[in-house]
Design a protein around this motif. Sequence first.
Motif, PDB file in Angstrom:
ATOM      1  N   THR A   8      -5.887 -10.617  -3.572  1.00  0.00           N
ATOM      2  CA  THR A   8      -5.336  -9.464  -4.294  1.00  0.00           C
ATOM      3  C   THR A   8      -3.817  -9.540  -4.321  1.00  0.00           C
ATOM      4  N   PHE A   9      -3.216 -10.024  -3.235  1.00  0.00           N
ATOM      5  CA  PHE A   9      -1.760 -10.176  -3.192  1.00  0.00           C
ATOM      6  C   PHE A   9      -1.290 -11.117  -4.303  1.00  0.00           C
ATOM      7  N   PHE A  46       7.826  -5.279  -5.164  1.00  0.00           N
ATOM      8  CA  PHE A  46       6.904  -4.982  -4.081  1.00  0.00           C
ATOM      9  C   PHE A  46       6.495  -3.514  -4.058  1.00  0.00           C
ATOM     10  N   GLU A  47       7.359  -2.648  -4.550  1.00  0.00           N
ATOM     11  CA  GLU A  47       7.008  -1.225  -4.603  1.00  0.00           C
ATOM     12  C   GLU A  47       5.853  -1.022  -5.578  1.00  0.00           C
ATOM     13  N   MET A  48       5.867  -1.683  -6.709  1.00  0.00           N
ATOM     14  CA  MET A  48       4.779  -1.576  -7.673  1.00  0.00           C
ATOM     15  C   MET A  48       3.507  -2.230  -7.119  1.00  0.00           C
ATOM     16  N   PHE A  65      -2.815  -1.985  -3.046  1.00  0.00           N
ATOM     17  CA  PHE A  65      -3.236  -1.996  -1.645  1.00  0.00           C
ATOM     18  C   PHE A  65      -3.229  -0.598  -1.070  1.00  0.00           C
ATOM     19  N   GLU A  66      -4.252  -0.311  -0.274  1.00  0.00           N
ATOM     20  CA  GLU A  66      -4.259   0.945   0.455  1.00  0.00           C
ATOM     21  C   GLU A  66      -3.927   0.622   1.910  1.00  0.00           C
ATOM     22  N   GLY A  67      -2.953   1.270   2.472  1.00  0.00           N
ATOM     23  CA  GLY A  67      -2.579   1.013   3.859  1.00  0.00           C
ATOM     24  C   GLY A  67      -1.527  -0.072   4.010  1.00  0.00           C
ATOM     25  N   ARG A 124       7.405  -3.003   2.738  1.00  0.00           N
ATOM     26  CA  ARG A 124       7.900  -3.961   3.732  1.00  0.00           C
ATOM     27  C   ARG A 124       6.823  -4.987   4.088  1.00  0.00           C
ATOM     28  N   MET A 125       5.586  -4.520   4.245  1.00  0.00           N
ATOM     29  CA  MET A 125       4.493  -5.433   4.565  1.00  0.00           C
ATOM     30  C   MET A 125       4.289  -6.453   3.445  1.00  0.00           C
ATOM     31  N   LEU A 126       4.388  -5.989   2.204  1.00  0.00           N
ATOM     32  CA  LEU A 126       4.212  -6.894   1.068  1.00  0.00           C
ATOM     33  C   LEU A 126       5.346  -7.912   0.992  1.00  0.00           C
ATOM     34  N   LYS A 127       6.554  -7.467   1.258  1.00  0.00           N
ATOM     35  CA  LYS A 127       7.683  -8.397   1.225  1.00  0.00           C
ATOM     36  C   LYS A 127       7.558  -9.434   2.342  1.00  0.00           C
TER      37      LYS A 127
END
Length: 169
Positions: free
Chosen positions: A85-86, A97-99, A104-106, A110-113
């Motif tokens: 999904t990433f 990353f905000e979009m 993702f739920e949860g 920052r986690m995505l970056k």
Amino acid sequence: EEEDTEKNLGPVGEVNEDGELVVKESSMVIGTRKSAEEVDRELLVDGGGVVTEEGTPGLLTATYRSFQTKDRHRFKNWTIEETKTFYRALRQCGTDFEMMTRFFEGRNRRMLKNKYNRENRKNPHLIDMAMNPSVKVSLDLSVFGPDVEKDVQNAPTPDLSKPLVVPDE
């Protein structure tokens, strides 16, 4: 008489036996500071060296984590499905990353970056493939809600043969 001199903010005068006006030396010293030893002694005498907040039973405990913001999430490993999904989200949103958080739920920005940086170190070829604009992939607008999908379907197709003119406001 000592209580009166503590309340006065200025020098205190007395008349001695000879009828002369004399200023008391003790009233000339204002706001003396206590030494650390004197404060420690007072604490030991008053409360046994324990500082408690009034109106609370027992002692208050505080740790380093007590003052951290509550929106911090604990580290959670990425599953294979989340990683897939990433890459789909990266393909659609780029490095916004905000979009990508909508996929993702949860997971927060920052986690995505951090995931992007980790994948860029371990699998740079996959990042390049996901970011390659020549690969045609249909967009999945369902993650942005049903209204967005309807708006895109009902939107007129732009004529790209003419230059785009934006009216002045």
